[in-house]
Design a protein around this motif. Structure first.
Motif, mmCIF file in Angstrom:
data_model
loop_
_atom_site.group_PDB
_atom_site.id
_atom_site.type_symbol
_atom_site.label_atom_id
_atom_site.label_comp_id
_atom_site.label_asym_id
_atom_site.label_seq_id
_atom_site.Cartn_x
_atom_site.Cartn_y
_atom_site.Cartn_z
ATOM 1 N N GLN A 42 7.950 14.706 -4.125
ATOM 2 C CA GLN A 42 8.678 15.946 -4.402
ATOM 3 C C GLN A 42 9.335 15.895 -5.776
ATOM 4 O O GLN A 42 9.344 16.883 -6.515
ATOM 5 N N THR A 43 9.870 14.726 -6.151
ATOM 6 C CA THR A 43 10.469 14.558 -7.475
ATOM 7 C C THR A 43 9.435 14.757 -8.567
ATOM 8 O O THR A 43 9.689 15.436 -9.568
ATOM 9 N N ALA A 44 8.249 14.161 -8.367
ATOM 10 C CA ALA A 44 7.174 14.309 -9.350
ATOM 11 C C ALA A 44 6.758 15.771 -9.489
ATOM 12 O O ALA A 44 6.513 16.267 -10.591
ATOM 13 N N ARG A 45 6.694 16.470 -8.354
ATOM 14 C CA ARG A 45 6.309 17.881 -8.379
ATOM 15 C C ARG A 45 7.354 18.717 -9.112
ATOM 16 O O ARG A 45 7.015 19.582 -9.917
ATOM 17 N N GLU A 81 9.546 17.690 -11.381
ATOM 18 C CA GLU A 81 9.540 17.361 -12.802
ATOM 19 C C GLU A 81 8.389 18.044 -13.535
ATOM 20 O O GLU A 81 8.554 18.544 -14.648
ATOM 21 N N GLN A 82 7.232 18.083 -12.883
ATOM 22 C CA GLN A 82 6.075 18.724 -13.496
ATOM 23 C C GLN A 82 6.306 20.236 -13.640
ATOM 24 O O GLN A 82 5.952 20.838 -14.658
ATOM 25 N N GLN A 83 6.904 20.833 -12.616
ATOM 26 C CA GLN A 83 7.175 22.267 -12.666
ATOM 27 C C GLN A 83 8.184 22.589 -13.779
ATOM 28 O O GLN A 83 8.048 23.600 -14.460
ATOM 29 N N GLN A 84 9.168 21.710 -13.954
ATOM 30 C CA GLN A 84 10.160 21.926 -15.007
ATOM 31 C C GLN A 84 9.515 21.791 -16.394
ATOM 32 O O GLN A 84 9.816 22.565 -17.303
ATOM 33 N N CYS A 85 8.603 20.806 -16.528
ATOM 34 C CA CYS A 85 7.897 20.631 -17.795
ATOM 35 C C CYS A 85 7.024 21.839 -18.100
ATOM 36 O O CYS A 85 6.946 22.296 -19.242
ATOM 37 N N SER A 86 6.360 22.377 -17.069
ATOM 38 C CA SER A 86 5.496 23.535 -17.258
ATOM 39 C C SER A 86 6.319 24.755 -17.645
ATOM 40 O O SER A 86 5.905 25.554 -18.501
ATOM 41 N N SER A 87 7.495 24.897 -17.028
ATOM 42 C CA SER A 87 8.351 26.049 -17.321
ATOM 43 C C SER A 87 8.887 25.988 -18.746
ATOM 44 O O SER A 87 8.917 26.975 -19.474
ATOM 45 N N SER A 88 9.310 24.778 -19.161
ATOM 46 C CA SER A 88 9.868 24.612 -20.507
ATOM 47 C C SER A 88 8.796 24.707 -21.575
ATOM 48 O O SER A 88 9.030 25.084 -22.703
ATOM 49 N N GLY A 89 7.554 24.360 -21.155
ATOM 50 C CA GLY A 89 6.446 24.434 -22.122
ATOM 51 C C GLY A 89 6.006 25.841 -22.356
ATOM 52 O O GLY A 89 5.432 26.163 -23.382
ATOM 53 N N TYR A 140 0.830 -1.217 0.000
ATOM 54 C CA TYR A 140 0.000 0.000 0.000
ATOM 55 C C TYR A 140 0.859 1.258 0.000
ATOM 56 O O TYR A 140 0.653 2.173 -0.807
ATOM 57 N N LEU A 141 1.848 1.316 0.878
ATOM 58 C CA LEU A 141 2.640 2.534 0.992
ATOM 59 C C LEU A 141 3.535 2.741 -0.225
ATOM 60 O O LEU A 141 3.696 3.871 -0.698
ATOM 61 N N VAL A 142 4.100 1.657 -0.750
ATOM 62 C CA VAL A 142 4.936 1.773 -1.947
ATOM 63 C C VAL A 142 4.101 2.270 -3.122
ATOM 64 O O VAL A 142 4.512 3.159 -3.877
ATOM 65 N N LEU A 143 2.899 1.700 -3.275
ATOM 66 C CA LEU A 143 2.015 2.124 -4.358
ATOM 67 C C LEU A 143 1.561 3.577 -4.179
ATOM 68 O O LEU A 143 1.469 4.331 -5.140
ATOM 69 N N ALA A 144 1.306 3.960 -2.926
ATOM 70 C CA ALA A 144 0.913 5.344 -2.656
ATOM 71 C C ALA A 144 2.047 6.305 -2.992
ATOM 72 O O ALA A 144 1.817 7.413 -3.488
ATOM 73 N N ALA A 145 3.284 5.880 -2.718
ATOM 74 C CA ALA A 145 4.448 6.716 -3.035
ATOM 75 C C ALA A 145 4.518 7.000 -4.524
ATOM 76 O O ALA A 145 4.958 8.077 -4.943
ATOM 77 N N HIS A 146 4.040 6.038 -5.318
ATOM 78 C CA HIS A 146 4.040 6.200 -6.777
ATOM 79 C C HIS A 146 2.684 6.680 -7.302
ATOM 80 O O HIS A 146 2.444 6.645 -8.507
ATOM 81 N N GLN A 147 1.814 7.101 -6.402
ATOM 82 C CA GLN A 147 0.491 7.638 -6.744
ATOM 83 C C GLN A 147 -0.325 6.652 -7.586
ATOM 84 O O GLN A 147 -1.032 7.032 -8.518
ATOM 85 N N SER A 148 -0.199 5.351 -7.238
ATOM 86 C CA SER A 148 -0.948 4.313 -7.939
ATOM 87 C C SER A 148 -2.315 4.103 -7.284
ATOM 88 O O SER A 148 -2.407 3.954 -6.060
ATOM 89 N N ALA A 202 -10.911 15.031 -5.980
ATOM 90 C CA ALA A 202 -9.794 15.965 -5.835
ATOM 91 C C ALA A 202 -8.446 15.294 -6.041
ATOM 92 O O ALA A 202 -7.484 15.927 -6.480
ATOM 93 N N GLY A 203 -8.354 13.995 -5.736
ATOM 94 C CA GLY A 203 -7.091 13.284 -5.873
ATOM 95 C C GLY A 203 -6.713 12.936 -7.297
ATOM 96 O O GLY A 203 -5.645 12.376 -7.534
ATOM 97 N N ARG A 204 -7.581 13.266 -8.263
ATOM 98 C CA ARG A 204 -7.245 13.006 -9.662
ATOM 99 C C ARG A 204 -6.033 13.821 -10.090
ATOM 100 O O ARG A 204 -5.240 13.386 -10.917
ATOM 101 N N ALA A 205 -5.897 15.021 -9.510
ATOM 102 C CA ALA A 205 -4.768 15.875 -9.861
ATOM 103 C C ALA A 205 -3.479 15.282 -9.321
ATOM 104 O O ALA A 205 -3.457 14.673 -8.258
ATOM 105 N N ALA A 206 -2.403 15.458 -10.073
ATOM 106 C CA ALA A 206 -1.101 15.037 -9.575
ATOM 107 C C ALA A 206 -0.757 15.890 -8.363
ATOM 108 O O ALA A 206 -1.223 17.015 -8.234
#
Length: 207
Positions: free
Chosen positions: A194-197, A199-207, A29-37, A85-89
């Protein structure tokens, strides 16, 4: 030292297959939650169903209530991550203010204290204060997780540390060890989110 190791070995050997199953699913459960599965909620529901049975027989009544509520929250969490609400990354979820957390901390401390006093007076429950506070705060932290609030992991760091002692003192050595592993996995989950956040911020900035 030899006696200590022998005692631990005997307790490990005496651990039921039900507790082993619950532990394995709880780690999943916790490993899957860490990966937002989304599958983390199914693992949680089955694990908590097993723990409901175990906690009732150990006379940890608030832990029994907690596990039943966890099963319900697993269904709620699945729905939130699938449709709500949890649909959002996690990186897109607005974080809550310090004042918001302080208000809830005050409320939860009072609620847990009232529950502990009631259990102490009207039941034969054991370890009522630790049981009540870990139960109330665990429900709160799980609710934060269903909303993908990063702050849930900070609460779990404290809660899991207390659980290591509580379960080990009740003879659930493997479950106590599980919560020690949880402490490590919580740091892993924080890093993943935090890594996912980032990476998303970097993608948004580059986009």
């Amino acid at each position: 030292m030899t006696d200590f190791v022998q005692t631990i070995s005997e307790q490990v050997m005496a651990t039921s297959w039900l507790e082993w199953s619950a532990v394995g699913l709880a780690v999943a459960y916790l490993v899957l939650a860490a990966h937002q599965s989304l599958w983390c909620w199914l693992a949680a529901a089955i694990s908590c169903s097993i723990y409901t049975y175990l906690m009732w027989h150990a006379q940890l009544y608030m832990e029994t209530v907690l596990q039943v509520t966890y099963v319900l929250l697993a269904g709620y969490g699945w729905w939130q991550w699938r449709y709500g609400a949890g649909r959002a990354a996690v990186q897109k979820v607005a974080e809550l203010s310090l004042a918001w957390h302080l208000r809830w901390l005050a409320i939860l401390v009072l609620v847990a204290g009232a529950v502990a006093l009631a259990l102490e007076r009207y039941t034969t429950a054991d370890a009522v204060w630790l049981d009540s506070y870990t139960t109330v705060f665990s429900l709160f932290a799980t609710w934060l997780l269903t909303r993908k609030q990063f702050a849930n992991w900070w609460y779990w760091l404290v809660i899991d540390a207390v659980y290591v002692y509580l379960y080990a003192s009740k003879g659930f050595v493997i479950t106590g060890a599980l919560y020690f592993v949880y402490l490590i996995l919580v740091f892993y989950a924080m890093w993943q989110w935090q890594t996912a956040r980032t990476e998303q911020q970097q993608c948004s900035s580059s986009g």
